[in-house]
Design a protein around this motif. Structure first.
Motif, short mmCIF file in Angstrom:
data_model
loop_
_atom_site.label_atom_id
_atom_site.label_comp_id
_atom_site.label_asym_id
_atom_site.label_seq_id
_atom_site.Cartn_x
_atom_site.Cartn_y
_atom_site.Cartn_z
N GLU A 1 0.81 -1.21 0.00
CA GLU A 1 0.00 0.00 0.00
C GLU A 1 0.85 1.27 0.00
OE1 GLU A 1 -3.09 -0.09 -0.54
OE2 GLU A 1 -3.14 -2.29 -0.44
N LEU B 1 -0.72 0.39 11.44
CA LEU B 1 -1.70 0.55 10.37
C LEU B 1 -2.17 -0.80 9.86
CD1 LEU B 1 -0.07 3.53 8.54
CD2 LEU B 1 -1.94 3.56 10.16
N LEU C 1 -4.14 6.50 1.43
CA LEU C 1 -4.56 7.18 2.65
C LEU C 1 -3.50 8.20 3.07
CD1 LEU C 1 -5.96 4.15 4.68
CD2 LEU C 1 -7.19 5.78 3.24
N THR D 1 -8.31 -0.18 -1.49
CA THR D 1 -7.25 0.20 -0.56
C THR D 1 -7.73 -0.06 0.86
OG1 THR D 1 -6.54 1.95 -2.03
CG2 THR D 1 -5.82 2.11 0.25
N PRO D 2 -7.05 -0.94 1.58
CA PRO D 2 -7.52 -1.23 2.94
C PRO D 2 -7.38 -0.05 3.89
CG PRO D 2 -5.47 -2.41 2.47
CD PRO D 2 -5.84 -1.70 1.22
N ILE D 3 -8.26 0.03 4.84
CA ILE D 3 -8.18 1.06 5.87
C ILE D 3 -7.75 0.37 7.17
CG2 ILE D 3 -9.48 2.78 7.19
CD1 ILE D 3 -11.34 3.08 4.91
N PRO D 4 -6.75 0.94 7.83
CA PRO D 4 -6.24 0.27 9.03
C PRO D 4 -7.25 0.29 10.18
CG PRO D 4 -5.20 2.40 8.74
CD PRO D 4 -5.98 2.14 7.50
N ASN D 5 -7.11 -0.70 11.02
CA ASN D 5 -7.84 -0.78 12.29
C ASN D 5 -9.35 -0.66 12.13
OD1 ASN D 5 -5.32 -0.88 13.63
ND2 ASN D 5 -5.18 1.35 13.41
N MET D 6 -9.88 -1.37 11.16
CA MET D 6 -11.32 -1.36 10.94
C MET D 6 -11.85 -2.78 11.15
SD MET D 6 -12.77 1.45 10.06
CE MET D 6 -11.82 2.55 11.07
N PRO D 7 -13.15 -2.88 11.42
CA PRO D 7 -13.73 -4.23 11.47
C PRO D 7 -13.44 -4.96 10.16
CG PRO D 7 -15.38 -2.54 11.97
CD PRO D 7 -14.11 -1.84 11.67
N ILE E 1 -15.11 -4.35 6.67
CA ILE E 1 -14.81 -3.17 5.86
C ILE E 1 -13.50 -3.42 5.11
CG2 ILE E 1 -14.29 -0.70 5.93
CD1 ILE E 1 -16.28 -0.48 8.17
N VAL F 1 -11.39 1.23 0.85
CA VAL F 1 -12.05 2.24 0.03
C VAL F 1 -11.65 2.07 -1.43
CG1 VAL F 1 -12.43 4.04 1.75
CG2 VAL F 1 -10.20 3.86 0.66
#
Lengths: 711, 161
Positions: free
Chosen positions: A570, A616, A681, B48-54, B57, B60
């Motif tokens: 990423e 992250l 991000l 694109t993964p989002i950190p620290n999510m369930p 999810i 995005v």
């Protein structure tokens, strides 16, 4: 038609707001320069435009109120009254009342409480003879003497072709004129009338000449034409009665000459009518529509000077502007996608045409972002009023100085910085500045000083609030913090750390809660609001000498200079502003401190090392555990070392809010779309460090429990 | 095409009574979302993964310049996960003012349901069924109709305040 009217109505509300702001600003200046006619004219113009507009849209309360206000202003302008501080106070509360009335008409908010009180006060001042002294009443008599003898005027009305398109009616104007006095003669010029076949039924081809005998002064004649559209012309000329009877043919000729030329903004036309009276040149006679553009044009044509703040502007809906900026942002991404693809085909050889395109696109983006920039002056203006009101309330004498009013910031930032600034200014006036007695006892001047200044430095705008008050009481802050459990009773804090305690939630040292400040929601709200704008706030203070609050704000919220880094697969963006340097650290220089985590030594300084992979959660496995590439970032004076896999380069990115469709994500400031179309991000360095400290806490908790278990 | 005409005809005949649902498959089960909620259907693209999510999810994605969060419904419903293949699609839906994407195995068709054909969600005691707005039976199919607001409200950040 209904829809159209509503649109104009909305425009009226926006403009009324602006006029009220101008009035307020001018009133505040008037306090120190009571005789300034230019200021009085500004106030008068604003009041008059509001009155006219509100009457047009049937908001009678506003119309009636402003009418009374206008009478008072007129007497001020004519020198019958002097703008002492009491009167300015009354005028300021009148402005507040109008604000209230306008918002009542707009959003049905309750009517302002002090409406009647202020209205009565205005009428009282109006009704009563000025108590200012002999000179004023003498002036009064003099002007009465002038107006009692009736004068003759020749009024020419030269409507533009499009006169009717603005919903205007010459009959109404003529009728209004006839009400002012006796019409001696009226002449209509129909020479411009084309044959029936060529005539546009919606155009106005006629013009009028009216000879009028009136006891009113020339100004009242000008006022009849206050709302004439900008292409239409009118003239007012005094006729000396003796034997100077108007010549029919001459008039007609003049009228023809002028109507034929009416569309040009020929200065000579205006001077024909206006040269007769020097005073009338100061008051713009044709503020047709209440648009700054027309106003400026009118002022120029009458030879009066335009004030520096008045520029030609176009009002654009904010959403449309944002859409434009967004689309240009997409264009930038699109262009860089093309560039990458072409580079792939040509094998890295760059094309000149592509480079040109890239430059144009970048310039376009820069320009589009500039569209959103507005000076901070209006917000500062608001602070002036806030400070003044508080100083009154708490009986303190405070001088307010602003610097760098023309510093430009993103409109969103300017709008949102207002609340925190109000908090800060209130605090400075309420807590910072001492009472006059205390100040004298401390050997300072009785009058406190609050200085608000803005300046740009690098990619940031700084807003500083200086006061020369008592400064922060370290001891009390410390005690309070201990009492509230914010710090341990035996904590050893540096001076700066103690000062920054005031930004903690639920912290207020005011001895008693006043309605101004002291509810303990002050400074932490400031901090949170500022941080929401990607800014930061800090304080320097010297006990007994004063404090300086510094707010750092980004120039714009739409774009960011970023350092692109790679973590596993990423790409992440680190805001370039926070980046200090990036280095390669040999593994042996990474030390572990028990209960704290890993640190590196950077030229003697111990810097915490954060492994972004863990924080992250991209993939728990560090791809290159031995290759220790770290980016040193600084946030609020704290340095952190972030371990990354690869530095990809530096790039301007368009910030996309994650909250629009999702929610706030800890450690992430937003997202952006890269040249290849993928989403990256943007890291929030402060948030990442919080994530890390939460992580550490859980680790240290775990270790402490295991150690206890071992015992 | 004829089928569409017939559908429209019936819709007209009974006014707004007939509800249309987009049906999709997750494993061997069929689900339906009110068609007015559906903005578009996209092929599975890079997320694109989002950190620290369930875990449901997935991250995005870029939808023509808009950053849209993506929920994997299999994970959301605690179903067995499978690899994404060429049939995997993302249904882009509107939840209030927000846009979100749902990863599903495949979309099937548009289902017309008379209100009388909709049965209310079975009461399963302690199990939360608030995100099921009903069950639609048509021929030999049983389609679970989803209440998007209930299902994604928390993901959309409504409850995070």
């Amino acid at each position: 038609m209904q829809v159209d009217l509503n649109r104009f109505r909305a425009a009226f509300f926006i403009e009324a707001d602006e006029h009220l702001q101008h009035m307020e600003a001018a009133l505040l200046q008037l306090e120190s320069a009571s005789g300034d006619t230019e200021l009085l004219n500004t106030i008068f113009r604003a009041a008059h435009t509001i009155k006219g507009g509100s009457t047009t849209f049937g908001i009678d309360e506003v119309g009636k109120f402003t009418h009374v206000l206008e009478n008072l202003l007129e007497r001020l302008r004519d020198g019958e009254l002097t703008a002492n501080s009491e009167l300015v106070e009354l005028l300021l509360s009148s402005v507040d009342v109008i604000y209230g009335l306008v918002s009542n008409a707009k959003d049905n908010t309750p009517l302002p409480e002090n409406l009647h009180e202020v209205f009565l006060q205005l009428q009282r001042v109006n009704g009563k003879e000025p108590a200012v002294g002999q000179a004023a009443s003498a002036l009064d008599e003099q002007s009465a003497a002038i107006t009692s003898g009736s004068r003759n005027f020749r009024v020419k009305l030269l409507p533009s072709r499009t006169f009717f398109h603005f919903g205007q009616d010459p009959l109404l104007l003529l009728r209004e004129l006839s009400e002012l006095g006796t019409v001696l003669r009226i002449h209509v010029d129909d020479s411009q009338l084309p044959s029936l076949a060529e005539m546009d039924p919606e155009a106005c081809y006629l013009s009028w000449v009216v000879d009028l005998q009136t006891a009113n002064d020339e100004q009242s004649l000008h006022e009849v034409f206050m709302f004439l559209d900008s292409d239409s012309k009118y003239e007012v000329e005094e006729i000396v009665v003796e034997g100077n009877e108007p010549n029919d043919e001459g008039t007609a000729e003049l009228a023809i000459a002028v109507t034929g030329d009416a569309c040009n903004n020929d200065p000579t036309i205006s001077t024909i009518g206006l040269g007769s009276n020097a005073e009338s040149a100061q008051t713009p006679p044709i503020p047709a529509e209440p648009k700054p553009k027309n106003e400026a044009a009118t002022l120029r044509s009458t030879g009066a000077q335009t004030t520096a703040g008045e520029m030609e502007t176009v009002r654009v809906d904010r959403q449309r502007l944002d859409d434009l900026i967004n689309q240009i942002g997409e264009l930038v991404i699109g262009a860089s996608m093309v560039e990458q693809e072409v580079n792939g085909i040509t094998g890295g050889r760059s094309l000149e045409s592509l480079a040109t395109l890239g430059k144009v696109v970048r310039d376009l983006q820069e320009m589009s972002l500039g569209l959103r920039m507005v000076p901070i002056a209006a917000t500062f203006q608001k602070m002036n009023r806030v400070l003044r009101d508080i100083a009154k309330k708490v009986n303190k004498k405070i001088d307010f100085i602003t610097e760098g009013d023309d510093t430009e910031l993103d409109k969103t930032v300017v709008d949102q910085i207002s609340d925190p600034l109000i908090h800060m200014v209130r605090n400075a006036a309420d807590h910072g500045i001492e009472t006059p007695q205390e100040r004298i006892a401390a050997g300072k001047s009785e009058v406190g000083k609050v200085r608000l200044c803005a300046f740009q430095q690098g990619g940031n705008v700084y807003v500083e609030l200086h006061d020369d008050g008592r400064g922060l009481n370290r001891k009390r802050i410390y005690e309070k913090a201990v009492e509230k459990g914010l710090i341990a009773p035996d904590a050893i804090l540096s001076d700066a750390e103690i000062c920054s305690l005031i930004f903690q939630a639920g912290f207020s040292t005011a001895k008693e809660v006043t309605d101004i400040s002291g509810r303990g929601v002050g400074m932490d709200v400031v901090r949170r609001n500022v941080e929401a704008l990607q800014g930061s706030v800090s304080i320097r203070s010297e006990e007994g000498k004063g404090s300086v609050l510094t707010v750092r704000l980004p120039l714009t919220l739409a774009i960011l200079d970023g350092l692109l880094i790679r973590l596993s697969d990423e790409v992440f963006v680190i805001p370039l502003l926070t980046v200090v340097e990036s280095i390669c650290v040999p593994p042996r220089e990474i030390k572990t401190i028990v209960g704290f985590g890993e640190v590196i030594q950077l030229r003697g300084e111990v810097v915490p090392l954060l492994r972004l992979h863990h924080l992250l959660d991209t993939s728990k496995n560090d791809a290159f555990p031995d290759q220790n590439l770290v980016v040193i970032v600084e946030d609020q004076g704290r340095r952190l070392a972030l371990k990354v896999d690869e530095l990809l380069g530096q790039q301007q990115v368009v910030i996309k809010n994650l909250e629009t469709n999702f929610r706030k994500v800890p450690g992430v400031a937003g997202a952006t779309i890269l040249g290849d179309g993928r989403v990256a991000l943007i890291l929030d360095v402060y948030g990442v460090s919080t994530l890390a400290s939460n992580d550490q806490k859980t680790i240290s908790l775990a270790t402490s429990s295991t150690s206890r278990g071992a015992i | 095409m004829t089928a569409t005409f017939q559908r429209e005809a019936t819709a007209e005949a009974t006014g707004d009574e007939v509800h249309q649902f987009l049906t999709f498959a997750l494993g061997d089960q069929e689900f339906g979302i009110e068609i007015l909620r559906v903005q578009e259907i996209k092929n599975f693209t890079r997320i694109t993964p989002i950190p620290n999510m369930p875990s449901c999810i997935k991250g995005v994605m870029n939808l023509r310049g808009t950053v849209v969060p993506i929920v994997d419904l299999r994970i959301k419903f605690a179903m067995e996960t499978s690899d994404y293949n060429q049939f995997t699609v993302i249904i882009v839906v509107n939840v209030g003012t927000r846009i979100m994407g749902l990863i599903v195995d495949a979309v099937s068709d548009v289902l017309n349901v008379e209100p009388t054909e909709i049965e209310s969600a079975p009461d399963l005691g302690s199990i939360d069924t608030s995100f099921i707005s009903g069950l639609a039976k048509s021929a030999d199919r049983l389609v679970t109709l989803l209440n998007i607001e209930q299902l994604l409200g928390e993901q959309a950040g409504v409850a995070t305040a």
